[in-house]
Design a protein around this motif. Structure first.
Motif, PDB file in Angstrom:
ATOM      1  N   LYS A 146      -7.694   9.668  -6.230  1.00  0.00           N
ATOM      2  CA  LYS A 146      -7.777   8.852  -7.451  1.00  0.00           C
ATOM      3  C   LYS A 146      -9.159   8.266  -7.734  1.00  0.00           C
ATOM      4  O   LYS A 146      -9.408   7.794  -8.826  1.00  0.00           O
ATOM      5  CB  LYS A 146      -6.762   7.698  -7.342  1.00  0.00           C
ATOM      6  N   GLY A 173      -3.337   2.864  -7.402  1.00  0.00           N
ATOM      7  CA  GLY A 173      -4.401   2.987  -6.401  1.00  0.00           C
ATOM      8  C   GLY A 173      -5.673   3.509  -7.026  1.00  0.00           C
ATOM      9  O   GLY A 173      -5.660   4.078  -8.114  1.00  0.00           O
ATOM     10  N   GLU A 201       0.829  -1.215   0.000  1.00  0.00           N
ATOM     11  CA  GLU A 201       0.000   0.000   0.000  1.00  0.00           C
ATOM     12  C   GLU A 201       0.861   1.262   0.000  1.00  0.00           C
ATOM     13  O   GLU A 201       0.607   2.189  -0.761  1.00  0.00           O
ATOM     14  CB  GLU A 201      -0.961   0.012   1.200  1.00  0.00           C
ATOM     15  N   THR A 254       2.960   1.502  -3.453  1.00  0.00           N
ATOM     16  CA  THR A 254       2.149   1.905  -4.623  1.00  0.00           C
ATOM     17  C   THR A 254       1.757   3.383  -4.508  1.00  0.00           C
ATOM     18  O   THR A 254       1.769   4.103  -5.511  1.00  0.00           O
ATOM     19  CB  THR A 254       0.866   1.051  -4.780  1.00  0.00           C
ATOM     20  N   ASN A 255       1.466   3.838  -3.301  1.00  0.00           N
ATOM     21  CA  ASN A 255       1.127   5.252  -3.133  1.00  0.00           C
ATOM     22  C   ASN A 255       2.308   6.147  -3.500  1.00  0.00           C
ATOM     23  O   ASN A 255       2.142   7.160  -4.173  1.00  0.00           O
ATOM     24  CB  ASN A 255       0.717   5.536  -1.684  1.00  0.00           C
ATOM     25  N   GLY A 265      -6.300   2.201   0.736  1.00  0.00           N
ATOM     26  CA  GLY A 265      -5.034   1.525   1.022  1.00  0.00           C
ATOM     27  C   GLY A 265      -4.344   2.067   2.266  1.00  0.00           C
ATOM     28  O   GLY A 265      -4.118   1.343   3.248  1.00  0.00           O
TER      29      GLY A 265
HETATM   30 MG   LIG Z   1      -3.116   3.553  -2.426  1.00  0.00          MG
END
Ligand SMILES: [Mg+2]
Ligand SMILES: Nc1ncnc2c1ncn2[C@@H]1O[C@H](COP(=O)(O)OP(=O)(O)OP(=O)(O)O)[C@@H](O)[C@H]1O
Length: 548
Positions: free
Chosen positions: A103, A112, A43, A46-47, A117
């Motif tokens: 997003k 995402g 999480e 990816t952020n 997340g």
């Molecule tokens: Mg995320």
């Protein structure tokens, strides 16, 4: 006295989305100790990557995992990036409110989407250790640090110990989460593998992992090319379900008629198309507000959209942002150092008639490719969706399915399982059809499985050529060795038979003859390709058609 119904319904309560996910943690990937830790890393990483991509920044991410209590599976996980940071105003919601983020409302290819997340990680920290996450956000000459928890009842952030400083701090985000009921290991489901695979699919990323066992792994970037920014596109009508349509319509604030909402919010919807749909759904008032669209009406509308009599222009495919052939080649060479690499380059395709996607497949063979257990290598399939590794739920995934369906013997791999081979597959799409909210497997859509198979088989044909080359080289070497064994004897016998005594000279000549014959075959590429017709065109395409 209260009636039975009243008694039963005295228990009737509402609960927030945060409470729901507290009860259903497994839906967010918090199930099993190893997986829970990998989910946290996934999480945050990816952020960081999404944020850097959007900010046009070459990402640098450092993850530090400290083991605090082995028995309780307690760890501190610190993730730091050089992205744009999060402004103070949004910091609380970004990390302390579920279904909040930048997003969710856009249709763009990013890792995402849900806004769940980071807040899911905050929740997991909170419910396993009672600790808030500590955050430091640097941006616009400011540094904001604070501690965040979620008020689970109201799904809202609680911020304490907020400190603001002005100065030159650069930009980036640092998040520190303390969790329990977790485990760090180097298995193919662990955080190390997650980081390694992330590096493989993101050659522009510099990522370091300070592991609790003392290992400091650094995956340096193999390319300075920042991926293109995600483009925000409109969904194609053929790609949406009734549920999506209701979601979009009820969120609509700008357009007051269903007719204009359809034209402006979806791709390829012209006034003429709206008229056509009107004809097919006569009992729907296209002039009413999108917010008033009923489920049954949306259902009819979707059916009309999918009616074969309604012809649609295919969606544009520019929303699809692949990694790129050269980039994949660089990172596979850099990280796996295999003997052979091939990457296929294919054009975007469309599934369900309206959703563009693109498959990139690569094969790395020999050297560091494949899974290693001591000296023994075995095959591995490395799955990605939008460059994010998929480590879990292998069995239900379109990628695993495609690999399984391929007849590897045809490509000179007798025992696929035991080969030093890595099969790399990345699917890029604004809308990746995951099998569940955990986002770990891609659903077995026929068009997707087919395209993955074609992409891998295209790569496998190059591997086959490479392996045939190696085999021929081995054969030639063996033949040469066998003939050489007879040379000395032959050079003694021949002059005797001919009645002359020049065996040493004859031996030299024979050796020379054999050396020349075999090296000239190699240089001239004689019998190099057993012309099997497996060129890039013609038979190859036929094969795909016949086979699948
Ligand atoms: Mg995320
Ligand atoms: N490292 C970061 N740098 C900048 N912004 C961030 C970072 N991490 C999170 N954010 C912001 O916080 C929001 C919430 O993050 P979160 O992970 O909860 O949701 P998401 O990434 O939008 O979707 P998903 O739930 O699918 O991960 C993001 O949309 C983004 O705006």
């Amino acid at each position: 006295m209260a009636t039975t119904t009243e008694k039963i319904f005295s228990e009737f309560k509402e609960h927030s989305v945060a409470e729901f996910f507290k009860k259903n943690q497994q839906m967010l990937g918090f199930s099993g100790k190893t997986r829970s830790l990998t989910t946290i890393v996934h999480e945050y990483v990816t952020n960081s990557l999404d944020a850097c991509e959007e900010g046009g920044i070459l990402p640098e991410v450092t993850i530090t995992i400290e083991e605090l209590d082995k028995e309780a599976g307690k760890y501190r996980i610190i993730t730091e990036d050089n992205g744009p940071g999060i402004p103070e105003k949004h910091l609380g919601k970004a990390l302390g409110q579920m279904l909040a983020g930048t997003k969710f409302h856009r249709y763009a290819q990013q890792r995402g989407q849900q806004g769940i997340g980071a807040s899911g990680c905050t929740m997991y920290a909170q419910i396993t250790t009672g600790k808030p996450v500590k955050v430091v956000s640097r941006y616009d000459h400011k540094r904001i640090s604070c501690e965040i928890t979620i008020d689970l009842k109201s799904n809202s952030p609680k911020i304490v110990n907020l400190v603001k400083e002005d100065g030159e701090f650069g930009s980036g985000l640092k998040v520190e989460a303390e969790i329990a009921d977790a485990k760090y290991d180097k298995s193919s489901f662990g955080a190390y593998e997650y980081v390694r695979r992330t590096a493989l699919a993101n050659p522009h990323l510099q990522i370091a992992l300070n592991a609790p066992d003392g290992e400091k792994a650094v995956f340096p970037r193999s390319s300075d090319k920042i991926p293109e920014k995600p483009v925000i596109v409109q969904p194609h009508p053929l790609g949406i379900s009734t549920n999506d349509l209701i979601d979009f319509a009820h969120r609509e604030r700008e357009f007051i008629r269903i007719s204009s909402f359809l034209q402006e919010r979806f791709a390829r919807v012209s006034p003429a198309k709206v008229d056509e749909l009107r004809g097919l759904v006569p009992d729907l008032d296209f002039n009413k507000k999108p917010a008033d669209l009923q489920w049954i009406e949306a259902e009819k509308l979707v059916k009309a959209i999918q009616n074969p009599a309604v012809k649609w222009i295919a969606p544009a495919t520019d929303s699809v942002k692949p990694i790129g052939k050269e980039q994949i080649e660089k990172s596979l060479n850099n990280i796996l150092a295999p003997q052979f690499v091939v990457v296929t380059e294919r054009s975007p395709k469309i599934f369900k008639g309206g959703i563009p996607f693109m498959v990139e497949a690569a094969i790395a063979y020999g050297g560091g490719a494949g899974k290693k257990a001591g000296d023994i290598a075995s095959s591995e399939v490395i799955r990605y969706a939008n460059r994010a590794p998929l480590l879990f739920d292998n069995s239900g995934c379109a990628i695993s399915e495609a690999v399984k369906e391929i007849d590897w013997k045809r490509y000179k791999l007798k025992n696929f399982e035991d080969e030093p081979i890595s099969i790399f597959v990345n699917i890029s799409s604004v809308y990746v059809p995951y099998t569940s909210a955990g986002k770990q497997a891609i659903s077995n859509e026929e068009e997707i499985v087919q395209e993955i198979k074609n992409a891998i088989m295209e790569a496998a044909r190059d591997l086959q050529r490479y392996l045939s080359g190696i085999n021929r080289e081995k054969d030639r070497h063996e033949r040469k060795k066998a003939i050489m064994r007879y040379v000395t004897q032959l050079s003694k016998d021949l002059p005797e038979l001919a009645g002359k005594g020049k065996s040493a000279e004859l031996e030299k000549k024979l050796v020379h003859l054999i050396e020349t014959k075999y090296s000239s075959q190699i240089e001239n590429g004689e019998d190099d390709e057993e012309s099997d017709g497996n060129g890039k065109n013609g038979k190859v395409e036929e094969e795909e058609d016949i086979d699948e």
